[in-house]
Design a protein around this motif. Structure first.
Motif, short mmCIF file in Angstrom:
data_model
loop_
_atom_site.label_atom_id
_atom_site.label_comp_id
_atom_site.label_asym_id
_atom_site.label_seq_id
_atom_site.Cartn_x
_atom_site.Cartn_y
_atom_site.Cartn_z
N SER A 166 0.89 -1.11 0.03
CA SER A 166 0.12 -0.04 0.07
C SER A 166 0.77 1.14 0.12
CB SER A 166 -0.86 -0.07 1.22
OG SER A 166 -0.19 0.23 2.32
N LYS A 167 0.28 2.39 -0.50
CA LYS A 167 0.99 3.72 -0.49
C LYS A 167 1.55 4.00 0.87
CE LYS A 167 1.29 6.31 -4.34
NZ LYS A 167 2.43 5.38 -4.78
N ARG A 168 0.73 3.84 1.95
CA ARG A 168 1.11 4.10 3.26
C ARG A 168 2.46 3.33 3.67
NH1 ARG A 168 -1.17 6.16 8.03
NH2 ARG A 168 -0.47 4.62 9.83
N THR A 224 5.44 4.37 1.80
CA THR A 224 6.05 5.87 2.42
C THR A 224 6.76 5.27 3.54
OG1 THR A 224 4.05 6.83 1.74
CG2 THR A 224 5.38 8.09 3.24
N LEU A 225 6.31 4.50 4.46
CA LEU A 225 6.93 4.10 5.67
C LEU A 225 8.33 3.31 5.21
CD1 LEU A 225 4.07 2.90 8.00
CD2 LEU A 225 5.59 4.89 8.52
#
Ligand SMILES: *[C@@H]1O[C@H](CO)[C@@H](O)[C@H](O)[C@H]1NC(C)=O
Ligand SMILES: *[C@@H]1O[C@H](CO)[C@@H](O)[C@H](O)[C@H]1NC(C)=O
Length: 187
Positions: A4-6, A9-10
């Motif tokens: 996922s995008k989240r 990013t992490l």
């Protein structure tokens, strides 16, 4: 499995923090180049031999090479690679660099390669800089260590070592995801 995008990013954030956190001087100093720094870089390399757009292609092989798919990298074969490096184990976890060069299958027993590869980072504080590995890689061992013999840009005159761990390997087609923990000394 998609990332996922989240999570992406992490993972990218973790990559940047990892690169920054280990930057510290005071190991030694060169009169012209200044203080020597120690930098650690962590990423996953995706070496794909299969499919219509492989990142590793066979460019030479010995006489009477039996071919794919049962033994994708028999002794005496040479591959050219342009492999993406990502922050996490998934290909869509965020690209942080690429590995260009070649490897040759160099052992007449269990698979072992010799790599001559330039690893360029394209994200983080060292974007545009690269380090160079020229070393033996006994791929059947779960953990191995490769020599870093030089670098470009911020990694000029780099020396160090890369610790490799196989995250994924398909022995039928040769596709692999390798985790790299790299320790560099540079100016
Ligand atoms: C390759 O195959 C040919 C034909 O079967 C044979 O004559 C030759 O000796 C083989 N070469 C090697 C290195 O095995
Ligand atoms: C490994 O590669 C073979 C041949 O391409 C393929 O049939 C098989 O599904 C792959 N295995 C996995 C776990 O992806």
């Amino acid at each position: 499995m998609a990332t996922s995008k989240r999570v992406q990013t992490l993972l990218l954030l973790a990559f940047f923090v990892c690169v920054f956190a280990h930057r510290f001087p005071a190991l030694g100093a060169h009169p012209l180049l200044g203080a020597e720094k120690l930098t650690k870089v962590h990423f996953f390399l995706h070496d794909t031999l299969s499919g219509s757009k492989p990142s590793a292609v066979l460019v030479a092989h010995r006489e009477n090479h039996t071919g794919f798919p049962n033994d994708p990298t028999p002794f005496g074969t040479a591959f050219v690679i342009d492999d993406p490096l990502t922050a996490g184990p998934e290909l869509d976890s965020g690209v942080v660099g690429n590995a260009q060069g070649l490897y040759v299958s160099s052992r007449q027993g269990p698979l072992s390669l010799v790599l001559g590869v330039d690893f360029e980072l394209t994200a983080g504080p060292y974007s545009g800089s690269s380090f160079v590995v020229f070393s033996r890689n006994p791929v059947t061992e779960p953990h191995r260590e490769l020599a870093v013999v030089g670098g470009r840009g911020a990694f000029r005159l780099a020396r160090g070592f890369a610790q490799l761990h196989t995250h994924y390997l398909n022995t039928t087609n040769g596709d692999a995801v390798i985790e790299y923990d790299v320790t560099l000394l540079h100016y």
